[in-house]
Scaffold this motif. Structure first.
Motif, PDB file in Angstrom:
ATOM      1  N   TYR A  37     -46.977 -54.871  83.915  1.00 27.16           N
ATOM      2  CA  TYR A  37     -47.846 -55.555  82.648  1.00 27.16           C
ATOM      3  C   TYR A  37     -48.852 -56.091  83.320  1.00 27.16           C
ATOM      4  N   SER A  40     -47.106 -51.010  76.388  1.00 24.81           N
ATOM      5  CA  SER A  40     -45.857 -50.586  76.216  1.00 24.81           C
ATOM      6  C   SER A  40     -45.772 -49.024  75.841  1.00 24.81           C
ATOM      7  N   HIS A  83     -44.639 -47.800  78.927  1.00 24.83           N
ATOM      8  CA  HIS A  83     -43.153 -48.138  78.939  1.00 24.83           C
ATOM      9  C   HIS A  83     -42.255 -47.341  78.452  1.00 24.83           C
ATOM     10  N   HIS A 140     -39.509 -51.612  72.218  1.00 25.50           N
ATOM     11  CA  HIS A 140     -40.524 -51.812  73.592  1.00 25.50           C
ATOM     12  C   HIS A 140     -41.707 -52.096  72.946  1.00 25.50           C
ATOM     13  N   TYR A 178     -41.299 -55.728  73.040  1.00 26.99           N
ATOM     14  CA  TYR A 178     -41.347 -56.179  74.314  1.00 26.99           C
ATOM     15  C   TYR A 178     -42.637 -56.679  74.673  1.00 26.99           C
ATOM     16  N   GLY A 179     -43.357 -55.428  74.666  1.00 24.29           N
ATOM     17  CA  GLY A 179     -44.849 -55.416  75.183  1.00 24.29           C
ATOM     18  C   GLY A 179     -45.882 -56.592  74.296  1.00 24.29           C
TER      19      GLY A 179
END
Length: 163
Positions: A67, A87, A90, A133, A136-137
């Motif tokens: 990232y 993401s 991802h 996700h 998370y991003g």
């Protein structure tokens, strides 16, 4: 690139994912990512959970380095929104990886295979996979920001002085 900051941002994002997965398990959702990862190396139990949790956090830190590379070299900016945008890639790669778990994991047959994008848990599993996700991003982007090499604009003397 701020590798230490990126790695720690990834660990933070992975930790939040694990906490949210624990909450989901407490509500009855059989989302056992850490156990699934740990049992690649040992029989199910507390030690397997701990190994899986450490693996998840380390992988989360390493993914955040990708990232960060993108923030620095592709978009020249970072933040929660940009992290969420990254993401998406991802999510796609992770979803495909989840589908391949039975081919890589020696103990999946006795356990429940997650399926692509955690689809074996139904629509809730797919939604949880995507939302986790995205979170998370957002965390990685927010913690990593700002980038070291912002885009230089001829009209902005403030950015021309940075070197």
């Amino acid at each position: 690139m701020k590798t230490g900051r990126a790695f720690m941002a990834g660990i933070a994002g992975g930790a939040v994912m694990s906490v949210l997965l624990a909450m989901a398990r407490a509500m009855g959702m059989p989302a056992r990512l850490e156990m699934m990862m740990g049992t690649m190396f040992m029989e199910p139990g507390t030690a397997a959970y701990i190994v899986g949790l450490v693996m998840h956090l380390m992988i989360s830190g390493l993914i955040a380095l990708i990232y960060a590379w993108g923030f620095e070299n592709v978009t020249h900016r970072a933040g929660a929104g940009m992290g969420m945008a990254f993401s998406i890639i991802h999510i796609i790669i992770g979803g495909i990886f989840m589908a391949m778990m039975p081919m890589m994991h020696p103990r999946i047959p006795p356990m429940d295979a997650p399926g692509a994008f955690m689809s074996n848990l139904g629509a809730v599993g797919v939604i949880a996979f995507i939302v986790l996700h995205l979170i998370y991003g957002a965390i990685v982007g927010a913690i990593y920001a700002p980038v070291l090499h912002p885009e230089r604009h001829e009209s902005s003397p403030a950015t021309a002085d940075r070197g």
